[in-house]
Design a protein around this motif. Sequence first.
Motif, mmCIF file in Angstrom:
data_model
loop_
_atom_site.group_PDB
_atom_site.id
_atom_site.type_symbol
_atom_site.label_atom_id
_atom_site.label_comp_id
_atom_site.label_asym_id
_atom_site.label_seq_id
_atom_site.Cartn_x
_atom_site.Cartn_y
_atom_site.Cartn_z
ATOM 1 N N THR A 1 58.992 8.543 38.276
ATOM 2 C CA THR A 1 60.097 7.948 39.033
ATOM 3 C C THR A 1 61.245 7.504 38.130
ATOM 4 O O THR A 1 62.316 7.155 38.613
ATOM 5 N N TYR A 2 61.009 7.517 36.831
ATOM 6 C CA TYR A 2 62.038 7.076 35.886
ATOM 7 C C TYR A 2 63.127 8.135 35.790
ATOM 8 O O TYR A 2 62.854 9.323 35.563
ATOM 9 N N SER A 3 64.368 7.718 35.998
ATOM 10 C CA SER A 3 65.490 8.657 35.967
ATOM 11 C C SER A 3 65.950 8.882 34.533
ATOM 12 O O SER A 3 66.183 7.932 33.786
ATOM 13 N N THR A 4 66.066 10.149 34.159
ATOM 14 C CA THR A 4 66.555 10.513 32.815
ATOM 15 C C THR A 4 68.000 10.995 32.847
ATOM 16 O O THR A 4 68.499 11.525 31.856
ATOM 17 N N ASP A 5 68.672 10.808 33.982
ATOM 18 C CA ASP A 5 70.060 11.264 34.120
ATOM 19 C C ASP A 5 71.066 10.122 34.048
ATOM 20 O O ASP A 5 72.255 10.332 34.268
#
Length: 381
Positions: free
Chosen positions: A338-342
């Motif tokens: 669920t961690y956003s890398t954007d």
Amino acid sequence: MASSSNDNYDESLDEEINDIFQLELDNSLYSYGDPQQARKPRKKRVHIERHREEGHIQLWNDYFAENPTFPPNLFRRRFRMNKPLFMRVVDRLSAEIQFFQQRRDATGRYGFSALQKCTAAIRMLAYGLAVDEYLRIGATTSLKCMEHFVEGIIDCFGDEYLRKPNAEDLQQLLVIGEIRGFPGMMGSIDCTLNDLNILDRSPVFDDILKGRAPKVNYTVNGNDYHLGYYLTDGIYPKWATFIQSISLPQTEKASLFATHQEACRKDVERAFGVLQARFAIVKNPALSWDKVKIGNIMRACLILHNMIVEDERDGYTLYDTTEFEQAESAGSSRVDFTYSTDLPSNIVDMMATRSRIRDPNMHQQLKKDLVEHIWAKYSRN
């Protein structure tokens, strides 16, 4: 009759004038800037008719015919890979790289085939030298084949076999690390040159600093952590992302930890040893190439190594699939999908992350917890 005599005289005069002009031109070219310099004779290039068509026929009959001379195990030994994988490489290079497409020369004669060129290149990577007697390809042409081959391997297969691990790959690495007793371990890291300057220039932590790396969560000895780590040797600094062995263990716990850490860390050294054994060009001196060509050779060998491992993985897997599935369901190491890398990064976040990566206190706490974890997991045995 008179007209014929005049024509002969004019032709002989023209020839004499041309000879004089050519002689003066040659003298001017060879002695330009130095009137005393003696005229040097030109060396003619030695041409050896190698009968390249016969070389292709022999190569085909020996390895690629329906009933080849040499069996598959000898093909695997000499080409460093199985025949279907090698043909996949040849077909891809022939379709996308112009150099490997067979063409006719000015006399209408066919040049070297794609099989000859790719075989010459893979033999140079495997043995570190050219084999012109068998393939009927000269050393200079073999070197050219090898240079185009490594560039073609990078262009055609680099995006697939030299990519960074994605979130799914990282989850598998974490599960394998936990099976071996190190929750949160992403693998082992080492450098052929033990120089900290290389670490400062390495991009290994760039994605973490810029917030593009997947987030890792795991628990060791009852404490929660959110930053994966690598197993290293003693040359690396005491960062939260590096876990070294204990050089002089004084207790049974420290000794057990050192034994397991060093056993796991040997993976990276074994991998490089396999790479050197498979491609002799990696361990030979590279005095005749520049840095770009050396870099291409290394990248191509790594890509080919990964392709070979994928092709032959089922034959020498180290883990039972049931054990892998149990560890994935019961282990604590998890990638936060669920961690956003954007998210856009800024200098404040980057500096804070950099401090976390290099935190010596977190390093000491993690190492202490790992020592206790290894003791609890393996001391009964």
